[in-house]
Structures are given as C-alpha cells and as structure tokens.
Scaffold this active site. Sequence first.
Site, short mmCIF file in Angstrom:
data_model
loop_
_atom_site.label_atom_id
_atom_site.label_comp_id
_atom_site.label_asym_id
_atom_site.label_seq_id
_atom_site.Cartn_x
_atom_site.Cartn_y
_atom_site.Cartn_z
N GLY A 18 0.83 -1.20 0.00
CA GLY A 18 0.00 0.00 0.00
C GLY A 18 0.86 1.25 0.00
N LYS A 43 0.40 0.36 7.24
CA LYS A 43 0.99 -0.99 7.18
C LYS A 43 1.66 -1.33 8.51
CE LYS A 43 3.43 0.17 3.55
NZ LYS A 43 2.88 1.47 3.14
N THR A 44 2.49 -0.42 8.99
CA THR A 44 3.15 -0.65 10.27
C THR A 44 2.15 -0.79 11.39
OG1 THR A 44 4.81 0.86 9.40
CG2 THR A 44 5.03 0.21 11.70
N HIS A 56 -7.71 34.81 -12.91
CA HIS A 56 -7.16 33.48 -13.17
C HIS A 56 -7.95 32.43 -12.39
CE1 HIS A 56 -3.63 30.71 -13.88
NE2 HIS A 56 -4.24 30.10 -12.87
N GLU A 57 -8.12 32.63 -11.10
CA GLU A 57 -8.85 31.65 -10.28
C GLU A 57 -10.32 31.62 -10.67
OE1 GLU A 57 -7.23 29.55 -8.61
OE2 GLU A 57 -5.33 30.63 -8.72
P1 ADP Z 1 2.92 2.90 6.61
O1 ADP Z 1 3.67 1.91 7.41
O2 ADP Z 1 1.88 2.30 5.72
O3 ADP Z 1 3.75 3.91 5.90
P2 ADP Z 1 2.03 3.70 9.20
O4 ADP Z 1 1.47 2.42 9.66
O5 ADP Z 1 3.36 4.08 9.72
O6 ADP Z 1 2.05 3.77 7.62
O7 ADP Z 1 0.96 4.83 9.52
C1 ADP Z 1 1.33 6.09 9.96
C2 ADP Z 1 0.30 6.65 10.90
O8 ADP Z 1 -0.91 6.95 10.22
C3 ADP Z 1 -0.10 5.70 11.98
O9 ADP Z 1 0.75 5.79 13.07
C4 ADP Z 1 -1.50 6.17 12.35
O10 ADP Z 1 -1.44 7.23 13.26
C5 ADP Z 1 -2.02 6.71 11.04
N1 ADP Z 1 -2.90 5.74 10.37
C6 ADP Z 1 -2.69 5.16 9.17
N2 ADP Z 1 -3.70 4.34 8.84
C7 ADP Z 1 -4.59 4.38 9.85
C8 ADP Z 1 -5.84 3.73 10.10
N3 ADP Z 1 -6.38 2.88 9.23
N4 ADP Z 1 -6.45 4.00 11.26
C9 ADP Z 1 -5.92 4.85 12.15
N5 ADP Z 1 -4.74 5.49 11.98
C10 ADP Z 1 -4.07 5.28 10.84
ZN ZN Z 2 -4.13 28.17 -12.17
#
Ligand code: ADP
Ligand code: ZN
Length: 596
Positions: free
Chosen positions: A189, A195-196, A411-412
């Site tokens: 992802g 993921k972590t 522009h906007e």
């Molecule tokens: P990755 O490992 O995918 O790069 P992390 O797991 O480190 O991402 O996520 C970073 C932070 O984002 C987490 O510590 C959490 O605070 C937040 N986060 C990400 N996904 C979720 C989720 N599904 N629910 C709650 N918090 C999330």
């Molecule tokens: Zn523009």
Amino acid sequence: MIAVGAFFSLYTAGPQKPETVGIEILIAQIKDEKVKKIDVKGETLEIELSDGKKEIAHKEPGESLSTLLKNFDVSPEKTGKIELAIEDQTKNFWINTILSFLVPFLLLAFFVFLMIRQVQGANTRALSFGASRARKFDPKETKNKITFADVAGAAEAKQELAEVIEFLKQPKKFHDLGAKIPKGVLLMGAPGVGKTLLAKAVAGEAEVPFFHVSGSEFIEMFVGVGSARVRDLFTQAKKNAPCIIFVDELDAIGRQRGAGLGGSHDEREQTLNQILVEMDGFDPTDNVVVLAGTNRPDVLDPALLRPGRFDRRVIIDLPMILDREEILKVHARNKPLAQDVDFNRIASRTPGFSGADLANLLNEAAILVARKNGAIITMPDILSSIEKVILGPERKGRLMSDAEKKITAYHEGGHALVSHILPAAPPVQKISIISRGHAAGYTLNLPTEDRIFKNRSEFKAELAVLLGGYTAEKTIFGDVTTGASDDLKKATRIARKLVTQYGMSALGQRTFGEKEEMIFLGREITEQRDYSEKTAERIDEEMNAFIEEAARTAQDILNTHREKLESLVQLLLEKEMLEKEEFDALFAKEANESSE
Ligand code: ADP
Ligand code: ZN
C-alpha cells in the site's frame, strides 16, 4: 610529571632547609655541650641544638657515629648527654629502590592497559555492527498496546490477518491438522496507509512480541553486514517465538536481483539471499511470522513472492470516504472538538489522503488552536488545516499589488467558472486569492465521491479547467503571466498520459514506452522507448490536439458566461476567499434573476 617534579623541587628548596655543617664544627659543638639531639639516617646526621636550631652534617659511609666521636676524642660523658636516634636505613633503602623502579613501570603498564581496553572496545563495536538493529515491542510489557480497535477501516486487510493472529495464538490446532502456516505476509500500500500500524495491531491482538526493522537498516557500506544482521534478527526472533518480525520498506532490499548497475548491489543481493535462506529454513514449528511492508510491489524480486515465502499478499488501499471518517474519529479521541465538527464533511474534502495524512491534519489543527491559545478545535480550524496540508502555509506577508491581485482573481475565477459549468468537472469547494505555499491563489474542486476509474470526458473536463486560468488571463488582459505555468505543466502531463498510457487518443488502444526500473548512480531511469520516431511525432500531435480542444472549451465558456466571471471576480477581490456556499449562492442568484 613535570608539574610534580617542579612541586617537589620547590618543596625541598623551601626556606626551612637546615644549614649543612662540617664534622669538625659538629665535634666542637658537642664538646661545648650545645647539641641536644642527633638523628642518624645513614650517612646523614640531623642535628638539633639546645637553642632549637637545626643543622645537617655528613659522615663517611660505613663509619659508625660512636667510632667517629671516639676518633675525635669526645669524652663519653659528653656523648651521653646527647639524645641519639639511629634509624634503620636498610628498610628505607628498599622502599626507595623498589618505588623508583616500580612507579615508571606501573605508569607504563597503566597506559598499555588503557590502550588495550580501547582496542578491545573497537572490537566489540565491530562485532555488534552485525547485530540486528530491530526494535522489539512486547505487548505484554507495555500498557498502551495497539489492537485492531486502533486501526480504522481496512476491513479486508483485518480479515486476512485474522488468520495469522489465530495461528500465533493456537499454533497447535493448525499443526495437528498438518496445515502449513503462512510464513510471510506482504502488506502492500501507499506510504501512510497504516501498514506498520496493522502489523503492530496483529502483534497486539495475538499478544506476541513484535520486531520492527526497516529494510534500509540492513544495508551498510560493508558487504556481509546485511546478511549478518538478517541472521541475528531471525535467531533473536526464534528465541522469542511465537512472535512477529515486521520488515518495513522491503523494496529497499527486495528489488529484483541483477537489475542494478554497479557493485554496491552485491550487498543487497546477499542480504536478500539471506532472508530467503532464513525463511526457507524455518521449521513449521518455529511459530515466527514475517510481515513485510512495501509500496513498490512491482519492483520486488519474484523469488520473494514464491510459496513458502511472502505468499500471502494483503493490499491496503488509500481509505475511502467512510474509512476516512472512521480514521478521523480514531485520531480525534484525545482532542477536544467543538460541536460543529462534521467528520463526514472533512472526509469528503480529503480524497487521496492516507491515514497518516489524516492524523497529521488533526494534529495541525490542534497546533493551530494551541497557537491561538484556544481551548477547542473548531470546524474552520480543521478546514484551514486541510489547505495548509495540501498547499503549504498561508503567506499573508507576501503582499500582492492591486494589479497582481486582479490578475489572480481572474485566473482563479476562470478555473472556477469552467469547473462549475462543465458537468464532468468536480464542483468547486473553495476559491482563494491569498497566496499559500508557491501558489498566488487556488481553486479547490473535489469530486463528491471516491472514484476508482476516471473516464475520457472527465479528463477532458479536467484539462479545460486547468486551462481556464490561462484563458481567462489571455481574454481579459490580452497577455499571460508566469502564474499559469504550473497549470500548463499539469495539463501537459495529463495529455501525455491520455495518449501514451490510457489509449484514449486517435493513436488507438496501446501504450507507448515501457516503464522499467533501473537504478544507475542513484537515479532512476524509467522510460524505455518502444515506438518509432514517426510515432513520437504523432504522440506530440495528439497531445496538442487534446490541449487545444481543452483551451477552446475554456474559451467558449468564458465568452458565454463573461458577466458571471465579472461578478465572481468582484466578490473575490472583496472577500479574498469564497467557500462553496458563497460560490454556489452567487450562481443560484444569477440563475434566479435570469429566469425571472
Ligand atoms: P505505513 O507503514 O503504511 O507507511 P504507518 O502504519 O506508519 O504507515 O501509519 C502512519 C500513521 O498513520 C499511523 O501511526 C496512524 O497514526 C495513522 N494511520 C494510518 N492508517 C490508519 C488507520 N487505518 N487508522 C488509524 N490510523 C491510521
Ligand atoms: Zn491556475
């Protein structure tokens, strides 16, 4: 040592130093009964006179004091009146000799000892170099362990991982049935999708220790260190089984072997090989599950994905609107929020945000409120944090001249008008002519729902909206500014993709250019041409056709709705910032007026 020497020479040269006298003088003094006491220290005689004065005399070595006195004819009565103290010189002699020999030797030994110790220290450090740097978390030891309740959304991923949890909890049930347990699960992802977090939650749910290591931590300058670290990590894990190893950024080591140019890749290959060997060498009863995270599954070595290694794959998508709402709620738990905060509306404003982005958004809002010395976080705080996260901080200090402000407003206004009129373009959420980050102003238009696909007419509408700013400047002022360059860059990129990747042009349903991963001198070489010069020309033509058509669409809209553009610009110059409601009201009013 120089300092010590100086100190002693000063001390011995002190003022109280007794006078040295000859033997004859001493004899004369004895005969005159002036001597009170004599200390015999070897050849030195320390004399104390009856008036308290002190003197020193020297006698010949080997000759005793009594013989000396006899030789000088001192009568025994006179000798008897003197206190005589004879010190045993042999003891002193030995102490002196041994000390003078030992002190330098001891000093030398001390220095040698220090040096040896330093060398040994370097040795042990070199040994620990190969030790894995994995950080261990034990859910049983920490109070705030992470569980699935902390992970919002990601329902499919949780379902997939439930199996792993069950196995870690009751491995016997599976072994008894002869079932082979997944050794490796690959979490795929975008960065920040959690993921972590999911891997930690699995460990928390199963209540097993969790080893966290990043793929890049295996790689050092020295060949062999990475594989030593892998070995160490797996040995540690087996000791703590059942447990989970989480390897973040697996793509840092797991890239296809042999794709690199240059020698440094030997090290990565060895590290990768070692991981493969360790995973193959798992006994089914080891009860260690390896989870790995990557955002580049496309570059992974196929050997990693073979059965028995990372054969389970869990895809974690960017959160959809409902999941975003849930994630926001998880991160809002410990923050004081005002009644007006509408999570659904925030979620609909943040398509493409990952979980980490959403967590960051609420954090930014909290910081914003803290800096204002507020007590609760309100909806406007969160909305302005969204813009800050997307576009960078507001730059009120960057003053624009009135003329520049007018150009920016047109522009906007051009972007917003085209976006509003074209049905295939997303509705306008906000317009601002306050500069933020690099942009002088911005128009925020967001789709009402999350989309997986995008069709050709939507792309065309997007191109027209992008060119709306440029066209407006040209129509009104007869000139264009550098402010449109970013729009043009985006438009060109989209047009190129339409032709070369999506097969949406007259060139037909094929792609042009093969994406290939190669890293050379730290730079990625991506495109490989698989078409002829002639086709290259036609690609350019098709791209131009898309852009010209979009410019024409924008021009038509601006011509037909010129008055609306003018009233929009008036309002913008007045208020500098328009929310969706104000913008929609403007059009609703005019629609009513024209229908009357
Ligand atoms: P990755 O490992 O995918 O790069 P992390 O797991 O480190 O991402 O996520 C970073 C932070 O984002 C987490 O510590 C959490 O605070 C937040 N986060 C990400 N996904 C979720 C989720 N599904 N629910 C709650 N918090 C999330
Ligand atoms: Zn523009």
